[in-house]
Design an enzyme around this catalytic site. Sequence first.
Site, mmCIF file in Angstrom:
data_model
loop_
_atom_site.group_PDB
_atom_site.id
_atom_site.type_symbol
_atom_site.label_atom_id
_atom_site.label_comp_id
_atom_site.label_asym_id
_atom_site.label_seq_id
_atom_site.Cartn_x
_atom_site.Cartn_y
_atom_site.Cartn_z
ATOM 1 N N CYS A 1 0.824 -1.206 0.000
ATOM 2 C CA CYS A 1 0.000 0.000 0.000
ATOM 3 C C CYS A 1 0.863 1.264 0.000
ATOM 4 C CB CYS A 1 -0.972 -0.055 1.179
ATOM 5 S SG CYS A 1 -2.314 1.140 1.154
ATOM 6 N N HIS A 2 0.783 2.087 1.028
ATOM 7 C CA HIS A 2 1.572 3.318 1.142
ATOM 8 C C HIS A 2 2.932 3.089 1.813
ATOM 9 C CE1 HIS A 2 -2.444 5.012 0.444
ATOM 10 N NE2 HIS A 2 -1.846 6.137 0.098
#
Length: 187
Positions: A112-113
């Site tokens: 994800c991030h």
Amino acid sequence: MSQPVDGKRVAILATHGFEESELAVPKGKLEHQGIVVEVISPDGKGIRAWAEKDWGQTYEADKALDQASPKDYHALVLPGGLFNPDTLRQDEQALSFVRHFFEAGKPVGAICHAPWILINAEVVKGRTLTSYPSVSKDLENAGARWVDEEVVVDNGLVTSRKPQDLDAFCHKLVEEIREGRHAGQTA
């Protein structure tokens, strides 16, 4: 040469605002394989999850970052979420902890991030990764090649885009842990 994973040790580095499934699912799947998983947080206290659209459960940390030695672990997992990686990428102790895994050629999983942390740790240049789409330009600006795929493996570095990719992410992560150190996994 493939190695058994039973008894290997994996650190999950996280703080408040990690995407709940991106910590809980890898932790559960790794433990199911016989891997010892420890959650490391900056202060060693419980950390609160973000569960898609609102705050989720609080997860107990096993150790504080200043009490954890990266030498004690065979691999590292970095869950995403929005708040968690944004906080950790500004923490020099966290960045140093992450860099150790690359310097030692140990597998690292980031979803994800979480690649934001890798950018600030300066370990993405010349690597191929995926991430949540909004992180793509940041990765490219840091010298990485970004691709929009469910899971990407680059010399022990396993990356995925989002919670829906967790099955593929965990499968490849276990595979990389089984393979052991990777000569191409460098800082």
